[in-house]
Structures are given as C-alpha cells and as structure tokens.
Write a protein that holds these residues in place. Sequence first.
Motif, PDB file in Angstrom:
ATOM      1  N   LYS A  35      11.916   8.069   6.161  1.00  0.00           N
ATOM      2  CA  LYS A  35      12.663   6.830   6.427  1.00  0.00           C
ATOM      3  C   LYS A  35      11.845   5.917   7.333  1.00  0.00           C
ATOM      4  N   ALA A  36      11.111   6.521   8.263  1.00  0.00           N
ATOM      5  CA  ALA A  36      10.314   5.694   9.176  1.00  0.00           C
ATOM      6  C   ALA A  36       9.300   4.859   8.404  1.00  0.00           C
ATOM      7  N   PHE A  37       8.696   5.453   7.360  1.00  0.00           N
ATOM      8  CA  PHE A  37       7.716   4.661   6.627  1.00  0.00           C
ATOM      9  C   PHE A  37       8.387   3.679   5.675  1.00  0.00           C
ATOM     10  N   ALA A  38       9.552   4.049   5.126  1.00  0.00           N
ATOM     11  CA  ALA A  38      10.300   3.066   4.333  1.00  0.00           C
ATOM     12  C   ALA A  38      10.602   1.836   5.188  1.00  0.00           C
ATOM     13  N   ASP A  39      10.911   2.072   6.462  1.00  0.00           N
ATOM     14  CA  ASP A  39      11.191   0.942   7.355  1.00  0.00           C
ATOM     15  C   ASP A  39       9.935   0.109   7.617  1.00  0.00           C
ATOM     16  N   VAL A  40       8.779   0.779   7.689  1.00  0.00           N
ATOM     17  CA  VAL A  40       7.521   0.029   7.800  1.00  0.00           C
ATOM     18  C   VAL A  40       7.352  -0.872   6.573  1.00  0.00           C
ATOM     19  N   CYS A  82       2.349 -20.874   6.217  1.00  0.00           N
ATOM     20  CA  CYS A  82       3.466 -20.033   5.772  1.00  0.00           C
ATOM     21  C   CYS A  82       2.940 -19.146   4.654  1.00  0.00           C
ATOM     22  N   VAL A  83       3.099 -17.861   4.828  1.00  0.00           N
ATOM     23  CA  VAL A  83       2.487 -16.903   3.909  1.00  0.00           C
ATOM     24  C   VAL A  83       3.545 -15.899   3.447  1.00  0.00           C
ATOM     25  N   ASN A  84       3.579 -15.652   2.148  1.00  0.00           N
ATOM     26  CA  ASN A  84       4.488 -14.631   1.612  1.00  0.00           C
ATOM     27  C   ASN A  84       3.841 -13.248   1.670  1.00  0.00           C
ATOM     28  N   HIS A  85       4.677 -12.234   1.880  1.00  0.00           N
ATOM     29  CA  HIS A  85       4.221 -10.842   1.788  1.00  0.00           C
ATOM     30  C   HIS A  85       4.977 -10.205   0.637  1.00  0.00           C
ATOM     31  N   GLU A  86       4.309 -10.120  -0.510  1.00  0.00           N
ATOM     32  CA  GLU A  86       5.040  -9.862  -1.748  1.00  0.00           C
ATOM     33  C   GLU A  86       5.573  -8.436  -1.842  1.00  0.00           C
ATOM     34  N   TYR A  87       4.695  -7.471  -1.712  1.00  0.00           N
ATOM     35  CA  TYR A  87       5.157  -6.090  -1.918  1.00  0.00           C
ATOM     36  C   TYR A  87       4.238  -5.118  -1.189  1.00  0.00           C
ATOM     37  N   THR A  88       4.651  -3.865  -1.154  1.00  0.00           N
ATOM     38  CA  THR A  88       3.846  -2.824  -0.516  1.00  0.00           C
ATOM     39  C   THR A  88       3.418  -1.801  -1.563  1.00  0.00           C
ATOM     40  N   THR A  89       2.273  -1.218  -1.317  1.00  0.00           N
ATOM     41  CA  THR A  89       1.829  -0.061  -2.100  1.00  0.00           C
ATOM     42  C   THR A  89       1.540   1.037  -1.079  1.00  0.00           C
ATOM     43  N   GLY A  90       2.526   1.899  -0.867  1.00  0.00           N
ATOM     44  CA  GLY A  90       2.443   2.874   0.221  1.00  0.00           C
ATOM     45  C   GLY A  90       1.201   3.736   0.176  1.00  0.00           C
ATOM     46  N   SER A  91       0.772   4.103  -1.041  1.00  0.00           N
ATOM     47  CA  SER A  91      -0.378   5.000  -1.146  1.00  0.00           C
ATOM     48  C   SER A  91      -1.670   4.331  -0.677  1.00  0.00           C
ATOM     49  N   ASP A  92      -1.681   2.993  -0.648  1.00  0.00           N
ATOM     50  CA  ASP A  92      -2.858   2.288  -0.143  1.00  0.00           C
ATOM     51  C   ASP A  92      -2.741   1.956   1.340  1.00  0.00           C
ATOM     52  N   VAL A 125      -1.216   4.258   3.842  1.00  0.00           N
ATOM     53  CA  VAL A 125      -1.123   5.385   4.767  1.00  0.00           C
ATOM     54  C   VAL A 125      -1.584   6.650   4.036  1.00  0.00           C
ATOM     55  N   ARG A 126      -2.142   7.579   4.773  1.00  0.00           N
ATOM     56  CA  ARG A 126      -2.532   8.871   4.157  1.00  0.00           C
ATOM     57  C   ARG A 126      -1.290   9.645   3.731  1.00  0.00           C
ATOM     58  N   GLY A 127      -1.370  10.290   2.590  1.00  0.00           N
ATOM     59  CA  GLY A 127      -0.335  11.238   2.181  1.00  0.00           C
ATOM     60  C   GLY A 127       1.015  10.615   1.904  1.00  0.00           C
ATOM     61  N   TYR A 128       1.030   9.393   1.410  1.00  0.00           N
ATOM     62  CA  TYR A 128       2.311   8.717   1.148  1.00  0.00           C
ATOM     63  C   TYR A 128       3.098   9.436   0.065  1.00  0.00           C
ATOM     64  N   VAL A 129       4.346   9.762   0.365  1.00  0.00           N
ATOM     65  CA  VAL A 129       5.259  10.329  -0.622  1.00  0.00           C
ATOM     66  C   VAL A 129       6.531   9.489  -0.604  1.00  0.00           C
ATOM     67  N   PRO A 130       6.834   8.773  -1.692  1.00  0.00           N
ATOM     68  CA  PRO A 130       8.025   7.928  -1.700  1.00  0.00           C
ATOM     69  C   PRO A 130       9.279   8.741  -1.383  1.00  0.00           C
ATOM     70  N   GLY A 131      10.103   8.189  -0.529  1.00  0.00           N
ATOM     71  CA  GLY A 131      11.376   8.827  -0.210  1.00  0.00           C
ATOM     72  C   GLY A 131      11.275   9.956   0.790  1.00  0.00           C
ATOM     73  N   ALA A 132      10.051  10.270   1.263  1.00  0.00           N
ATOM     74  CA  ALA A 132       9.885  11.396   2.188  1.00  0.00           C
ATOM     75  C   ALA A 132      10.103  10.991   3.636  1.00  0.00           C
ATOM     76  N   ARG A 155       9.561   3.222  -4.722  1.00  0.00           N
ATOM     77  CA  ARG A 155       9.477   3.416  -3.263  1.00  0.00           C
ATOM     78  C   ARG A 155      10.597   4.305  -2.720  1.00  0.00           C
ATOM     79  N   LYS A 156      11.663   4.447  -3.501  1.00  0.00           N
ATOM     80  CA  LYS A 156      12.803   5.312  -3.142  1.00  0.00           C
ATOM     81  C   LYS A 156      13.468   4.936  -1.807  1.00  0.00           C
ATOM     82  N   TRP A 157      13.561   3.646  -1.551  1.00  0.00           N
ATOM     83  CA  TRP A 157      14.339   3.241  -0.375  1.00  0.00           C
ATOM     84  C   TRP A 157      15.802   3.616  -0.548  1.00  0.00           C
TER      85      TRP A 157
END
Length: 671
Positions: A180-185, A159-169, A171-178, A300-302
């Motif tokens: 919805k598809a990536f927020a869902d990822v 059983c493994v926890n997945h604590e948080y995401t760092t979008g810039s690490d 996917v290329r060109g991550y922009v928070p709030g830009a 992350r601007k969800w």
Amino acid sequence: MTIDDTAGRGAADTPEILDDEAIGIDRPGLHAEAGELPLNEPFQSVLARNIERRSFLLGAAAAVPVLMTTTATFAPTEAEAAPRRLTFTPIAPSTADEIVVPEGYEHQVLIKWGDPLFADAPNFDKNNQTAEAQSRQFGYNCDFVGYFPLESSNRALLCVNHEYTTGSDMVRGYVPGASKAFADVEIAAHGGSVVEIERTGSVWRVVKSDTYNRRITGETLMRISGPASGEPLMKTSADPTGTKVLGMLNNCSGGKTPWGTWLTCEENFNQYFANNGSTADADIKAAHARYGVTEGATGRKWEAFYDRFDVTKEPNEPFRFGWVVEIDPYDPTFRPRKRTALGRAKHEAATTALAADGRVVVYTGDDQQFDYVYKFVSNGKYDPNNRRANFDLLDDGVLYVAKFRDNNKGVWIPLTLDHPKLKGKFSSQGELLIKTRLAADMVGATAMDRPEDCQPNPVNGRVYLTMTNNSRRTSVVADTGSALANPRVPNFGGHIIELTESHGDHGAADFRWEIFLLCGNPEIDLKTDEADLTPGLAANATFFAGYADASKLGKIASPDNIAFDNRGNLWITTDGQPGNADIGNPNDAMHVVPTSGAERGYLRQFLSGPKGCEICGPEFADDERTVFCAVQHPGEDGGYPNTISTWPTGSQLPRPAVVAVRRKDGGEIGV
Ligand code: FEO
Ligand code: CA
Ligand code: CA
C-alpha cells in the motif's frame, strides 16, 4: 469515508437547446459554407494567443504585476503570412541514449522525477521513496508542458502533467498490489505540477518556493462542475452529492485558456478501475466497457487498498474520471474543476480559440483507435477585461463531434438531447456527457486513427489534428463518414489533418479538411499530389503536403503532441517511432514543418530523445528563445535496475524530465 469538503455544487447550467441538427444548417453565429480563410479577416486564435501571453489578471493569492494587453486585431498580409525560413541543420534519426539537438543548439535538464518543488521538500531517495515526499516532488512521466508568463520574460510558471506510473521502472522488486505504501507513492506521482522557473543568462532554474509551486496528485480534492455535476451516476459512497472527487489520473496533454488557466486532460483513466466483469448494473457495465474498463484486475492493483478503484464496490467512480480539468496556475489555493460540459473521453489535449463572436471554443481528441474529434463552444463570451468573469465559461455550452465527408467537407454534430438520434436515449444532458462516446456513436461521428493533439495555427487559423496511428484499421469501407480522412490500411505511421473552419470562424458548424501529412519514410512511396490520396492507401505511402524532394525530407512516425511557433511552423513530437520499421526504428523525436510558403511540408528533425522515451510538449517560452519538451518514460519497461536507458543521470534508474533547448547564441529557435 466521505470526501471532506464543505463546498457546494458547482455551476450546473442547462446547455443551450438547439432547434436543428446543425448538420450543415446555418444558424445565427454559425457559418454554413466552408471555404478558404480570407486573409483580411482577424484571426481570433491570434487574439487568443496574444491575450493569453500578455494580458491576464493574476489570481487573488498572487501579488505580481499585471502584464500589458496587446491590441486584439490581426490582419496578416500575404507577406506577413509567409514564414521566415527554418535555417537549422536537421539532425539524423538516432538510437543513442541521449538528447540530440542540431549544431549550434544545446539543452539542459530542467526538472526530473523526484526533484523537490519546495525549499523544505526532501531530496529524491530512490531507495526510500514515500508518498509524503513524492507529493512535494516533481511527479512521474511528465507529458503536457504549459508556459505561463510572470511579470518578467525571465520568470514563468511551467504547468506539467504527470500521466502515469510504471512501478517496475521506479523501484526494485515492484509487485503490483503488494505494498500500500508504494501504491500511495504511485498515486502521489500522478497528476500535475506547477513549477516556477527563472532564467539567468540563457539558463533556466527551478525556484523552490511555495509562492506558486504546487503538486496536484491522484488525491487532490477537485470540484465536478458543469452539466454532469450532481448527476446520479456521479454519486459514490464517499461523495453522495456527486460534486467532488479526489484527484485526476492519467493526465496526458492539455492546453491553455485565453484567461491564463491550465486545461489538463484525463486520458486512459480506465486502467485504474478493476472488475467491471462483476458489475451488477448492465447499463453501467456497458458504459464502462465502451471506455475500456477492464473486466478483471488492474495492472497496478490499487483496488487492493482503495474501494473506489473496484467497480464492484464503487460502480460510479470511473464516471468521475475522463474529464478536462481546469486549474488556475497563478493561485495555488485554486480548487481544480472537472469541466463536464467538455465531454468525457480519453482526452489527449484541450486547446482553445475564440469564435468570431467571442465565444470560447475548445478542441479535443479522444486517443483510441476508431474514436472521435470533438469541439466545445461556450454559450458565454470571453471578456478580455475581466479575468474572473471567464472562470465558468467552460461549464455552459454545446459539445460537438466531427463527421468528415469524402468531399473534403465536414460537419460538427451537436451532442444534445434534442438531436433526433439522441432523443430519449439519455435522462439528462449530464448523463449524455458522462456517456459522450456512446452519444457520438449514435450520431455517426467519423472513427479516426487515434486522434491526439489538436491545435489552432496562430498564423493561418486552421486547426491541425494528429492521428497517432491505427494498426487495427483493416478497411476503410466500413468506416463512418469518410474513408479519405483516415486513408491508410493499416495506418502504422500516423497522419495529420488540416481543418479549416467555415469562414475561418472557430464557432462554425462545418469545415473543410485536407490531409497535411501522411507520416512515414518518404523514400519508400512519396505521394506529391493530393489526387493520389485515395481510400485504402498502402501502409507505407507518405505525403508531406505536396513537398516533392524525398531526399531532403525527414522521417517521422506517430505524431502525438504539436505546437506552433509564432511564424506558424508546426512542431511535432512523437510517441512510437521505435516501433516503426519503415523509418528504421529510431528513438522518439521532435520535428518541425512549415505550414505555408514554398517549404510547406518540408519536414525536418530537430531533436532526438533517449532510448525508450516518448517526447511530449513541445512548448515555447514567450520569446521563442527556449523550446521545452518532456521526456516521458525513458527506458520504459526495462525494469529497474535493468532498464535500457540511464538518462539523464547515468544511473540505471532513468527519470522522466522536462528539458529546455536553446540556441547557443541565444537566438530564436529554428531560424
Ligand atoms: Fe498519453 Fe495519447 O498519449
Ligand atoms: Ca500523448
Ligand atoms: Ca502518448
């Protein structure tokens, strides 16, 4: 939109009402006088561990043989209590972008971010990641690792926890709030994974199967149980009942119960909720502020896509996070429960032990500078013969917070409505638990240096508490309770406290405590006598349980997760060594230190992680021939494709992963 769920409210039992303050007061079942553990007393934590490992009834969805129960009592002699010596050759601190293990050891990368968990799940595609794919693949930033045995020693669930995401690490060109598809990822990359693993020879592999494998995400339907279930502050537009919630977030470490369930802890949940500055209700705003909910936008601007992450639209949604979640890993249909009786904090870990009378005790920390150490004691007793009978034990009991005193004693203060300092402050026990930190502030709990993991030692019964660090501690004078329990000003390196419950009973009302380690570089200022540990110690003073040979000692900083082997050696993983100049800014690591015998305090480094990661876990397989750890955020903040790590695949896209370490000759780890 309301949460689509027909399930009713979870158990909402009234917690035990105590008729005293339990400030050192004896009550039936509670020992008042703290002392050394008598060696002829059974250690209930060993009982718990044995039962946890070998005796559980499997969930209804699983048709797997039941394992045998071992006898419950354990009465170590002095000889048995002495640990076998650690014999591996310690490694040197490293800044290499790789896993380093001692000579005679090897490691494998068992599972990494994006690896499919099911036969029909898509392979990882870094250029076309989707939420649908991610919800069938291993999540991001793995932290807690729990080993749950199956019927053969060569099969288990992790059983493994997945604590948080760092979008810039990620996917290329991550922009928070830009997007919805990536927020869902990102939402799908949070939560946890149950992963079946199988060993052939000495090599583990992931079994891609839906028998047990499961992804829990930031959107998985969960039940809110215990005293805060149905509370007005738990109600939202999507859940007018206040009894169910979508997802768990920022699950850092966790624990395992004696009945074979997984406890997974929501830590920095505040970072998902925006705009507390505009919250209309002053009480709600103050409560959110005490937990660090931001006044403005989140990172992350969800909140751009989901109202529940905007507290001006859904002011109560943050109250539904910050809990310990219980999950049955043997039943993939089990609905996770947020156990509100255990309190609301930025929990790092939740580890269980049994009180002398069979009640269940859960130790938790609250990973924030100047926050507190807690324990929960159930009202009901553990039933080793009926697994299901234990499933709601964590809904009914008393939550205590620790007050450390400078005479090396301390008390557990109950956070209940009838405590003199809490009377009239909360409308219900549910509201008190939602505002756990505020209640703990009122009773004068001791402000600690970021209390993270807490683990009972299966050999000596003592509880070990990691304080990761506290760069903001500028004074010990203004502290509450004890200046000695957090003695360094500031505390860059972190420390570990050894807590001995009164009469060795995890249900006790008071305890004794010692400093076990003051982490750092022992070559700078090594204290060898406890009498030298005084309030206001310099930041680079160190102490290794009295061990005096600085030339042999390893260098360590920022102890985070811990585990014991079956000899009582303490294994420590770190989160923050790269920022510690005293020890030379090495990569984060795994260390081990004996807790008894002539080598008590003799700390050695066992593993070094790649660049930019922290090491989490650690966790042993039942036969202790494998130690697992999670490599979280390798290369963090470099920004893909310019990350500072290429681990583990050689690509500029580093991927958090769980690693299995073993001896090349197949022997037990460490000895
Ligand atoms: Fe997620 Fe306290 O570390
Ligand atoms: Ca941690
Ligand atoms: Ca951490």
